[in-house]
Design an enzyme around this catalytic site. Structure first.
Site, short mmCIF file in Angstrom:
data_model
loop_
_atom_site.label_atom_id
_atom_site.label_comp_id
_atom_site.label_asym_id
_atom_site.label_seq_id
_atom_site.Cartn_x
_atom_site.Cartn_y
_atom_site.Cartn_z
N ARG A 64 11.64 9.60 -8.55
CA ARG A 64 10.21 10.72 -7.82
C ARG A 64 10.77 11.92 -7.06
O ARG A 64 11.45 12.54 -7.11
CB ARG A 64 9.65 10.23 -7.87
CG ARG A 64 8.55 9.29 -8.70
CD ARG A 64 7.47 8.52 -9.14
NE ARG A 64 7.72 7.77 -7.80
CZ ARG A 64 6.47 7.55 -6.94
NH1 ARG A 64 5.34 7.01 -7.31
NH2 ARG A 64 7.24 5.90 -6.22
N SER A 105 0.70 4.53 -8.51
CA SER A 105 -0.40 3.77 -8.67
C SER A 105 -1.17 3.46 -7.08
O SER A 105 -2.43 4.08 -7.89
CB SER A 105 0.29 2.50 -8.90
OG SER A 105 1.29 2.37 -9.63
N LYS A 107 2.73 -6.67 -2.99
CA LYS A 107 2.23 -5.82 -2.17
C LYS A 107 0.27 -6.32 -3.18
O LYS A 107 0.41 -7.04 -4.02
CB LYS A 107 2.66 -4.65 -2.60
CG LYS A 107 3.12 -4.06 -3.74
CD LYS A 107 3.11 -3.21 -4.14
CE LYS A 107 3.79 -2.29 -5.33
NZ LYS A 107 3.99 -0.84 -5.67
N HIS A 164 5.20 6.06 -15.64
CA HIS A 164 5.72 5.37 -16.23
C HIS A 164 6.35 5.53 -17.42
O HIS A 164 7.76 5.49 -17.94
CB HIS A 164 5.24 3.86 -15.87
CG HIS A 164 4.79 3.36 -14.55
ND1 HIS A 164 3.44 3.32 -14.28
CD2 HIS A 164 6.03 3.30 -13.61
CE1 HIS A 164 3.50 2.69 -12.97
NE2 HIS A 164 5.06 2.99 -12.25
N1 COA Z 1 6.06 7.40 -12.31
C1 COA Z 1 4.47 7.26 -12.14
N2 COA Z 1 4.53 6.19 -10.59
C2 COA Z 1 6.18 5.19 -10.24
C3 COA Z 1 7.23 5.18 -11.43
C4 COA Z 1 7.17 6.75 -11.80
N3 COA Z 1 8.09 6.97 -12.65
N4 COA Z 1 8.25 4.96 -10.77
C5 COA Z 1 7.20 4.17 -9.65
N5 COA Z 1 6.24 4.93 -9.08
C6 COA Z 1 5.41 4.36 -8.63
C7 COA Z 1 4.91 3.25 -9.39
O1 COA Z 1 3.43 3.48 -9.46
C8 COA Z 1 4.09 2.54 -7.96
O2 COA Z 1 3.59 2.97 -7.00
P1 COA Z 1 2.64 2.37 -5.93
O3 COA Z 1 3.78 1.62 -4.38
O4 COA Z 1 1.60 3.44 -5.30
O5 COA Z 1 1.66 1.51 -6.37
C9 COA Z 1 5.94 2.77 -6.83
O6 COA Z 1 6.07 3.99 -7.67
C10 COA Z 1 7.01 1.83 -7.02
O7 COA Z 1 6.55 0.53 -7.46
P2 COA Z 1 7.33 0.25 -8.69
O8 COA Z 1 8.17 0.77 -9.21
O9 COA Z 1 6.64 -0.65 -9.39
O10 COA Z 1 7.61 -1.44 -8.28
P3 COA Z 1 7.93 -2.28 -7.34
O11 COA Z 1 8.54 -1.78 -5.58
O12 COA Z 1 6.69 -2.38 -7.26
O13 COA Z 1 8.59 -3.39 -8.16
C11 COA Z 1 10.32 -4.47 -8.48
C12 COA Z 1 9.64 -3.15 -7.88
C13 COA Z 1 9.40 -5.34 -9.42
C14 COA Z 1 11.56 -4.08 -9.40
C15 COA Z 1 11.17 -5.14 -7.82
O14 COA Z 1 9.40 -5.44 -6.73
C16 COA Z 1 11.56 -6.36 -7.59
O15 COA Z 1 12.55 -6.55 -8.41
N6 COA Z 1 11.30 -7.49 -7.37
C17 COA Z 1 11.23 -8.70 -8.20
C18 COA Z 1 12.38 -10.11 -7.19
C19 COA Z 1 12.91 -9.53 -6.65
O16 COA Z 1 14.47 -9.85 -8.00
N7 COA Z 1 13.32 -8.77 -5.30
C20 COA Z 1 15.13 -8.04 -5.38
C21 COA Z 1 15.06 -6.83 -5.29
S1 COA Z 1 16.47 -5.93 -5.00
#
Ligand code: COA
Length: 166
Positions: A90, A128, A41, A17
């Protein structure tokens, strides 16, 4: 002035990140790391700890601010006058999920663009979830996590903590 937000769960924030934060920060005038309060989650770290860790590890990066948010990411972007949503890509498996999310956000807020940065190869396999699994099973996470996050994960493991919903 171009302002971007980088939203995510950050449970916890990793070197992968941080790589995206540093690179996005070079491209935009202002960057907000946006920590979602209630992700769909279970989390190892509650919201306040995810937020604090993200603040701690970005505090010396000029131009970067960390804020929490609830509700839709596009509403948070609008409230903060951001033009761009940053996401890291990724692997191919990220693509379908990210593509759907970007198209949904675009149809809800046409003026806001999603901007993807390819993760660097050394971080392409970090997630993560895997980090938490390795930690709980006693593996070494030194090269995947900033020092403060590494300590916080080890503390959770010592406390025998599991996953929480918020
Ligand atoms: N390096 C390492 N890990 C990464 C990464 C990177 N560059 N990019 C993503 N990841 C990992 C995260 O650690 C996470 O791992 P996990 O699933 O094993 O825990 C996974 O990829 C995805 O996580 P993250 O990037 O945090 O995205 P998310 O899917 O958890 O969250 C939001 C996405 C918060 C942007 C989305 O849920 C959101 O917008 N929520 C608000 C409500 C909303 O607007 N919803 C409609 C969206 S269309």
């Amino acid at each position: 002035m171009q302002k971007a937000i980088y939203p995510g769960t950050f449970d916890p924030i990793t070197n992968g990140h941080l790589d995206i934060v540093n690179r996005a920060n070079l491209l935009f005038d202002q960057l907000i790391v946006a920590v979602v309060k209630s992700p769909p989650k279970a989390c190892l770290f509650p919201y306040n700890e995810r937020l604090d860790l993200a603040k701690k590890v970005t505090k010396n990066i000029k131009g970067v601010e960390v804020l929490g948010f609830e509700g839709l990411v596009i509403d948070f972007a609008r409230q903060n006058k951001a033009d761009v949503i940053i996401r890291g890509l990724r692997t191919m498996s990220d693509f379908e999920y990210e593509f759907k999310m970007a198209l949904t956000n675009k149809s809800l807020a046409p003026a806001i663009e999603t901007f993807f940065l390819m993760t660097q190869p050394q971080y392409s396999f970090i997630s993560s979830h895997l980090i938490k699994e390795v930690a709980l099973l006693g593996g070494d996470l030194n090269k995947f996590l900033p020092e403060a996050v590494f300590d916080a994960v080890n503390k959770k493991v010592d406390e025998g903590c599991g996953w929480k919903n918020n």
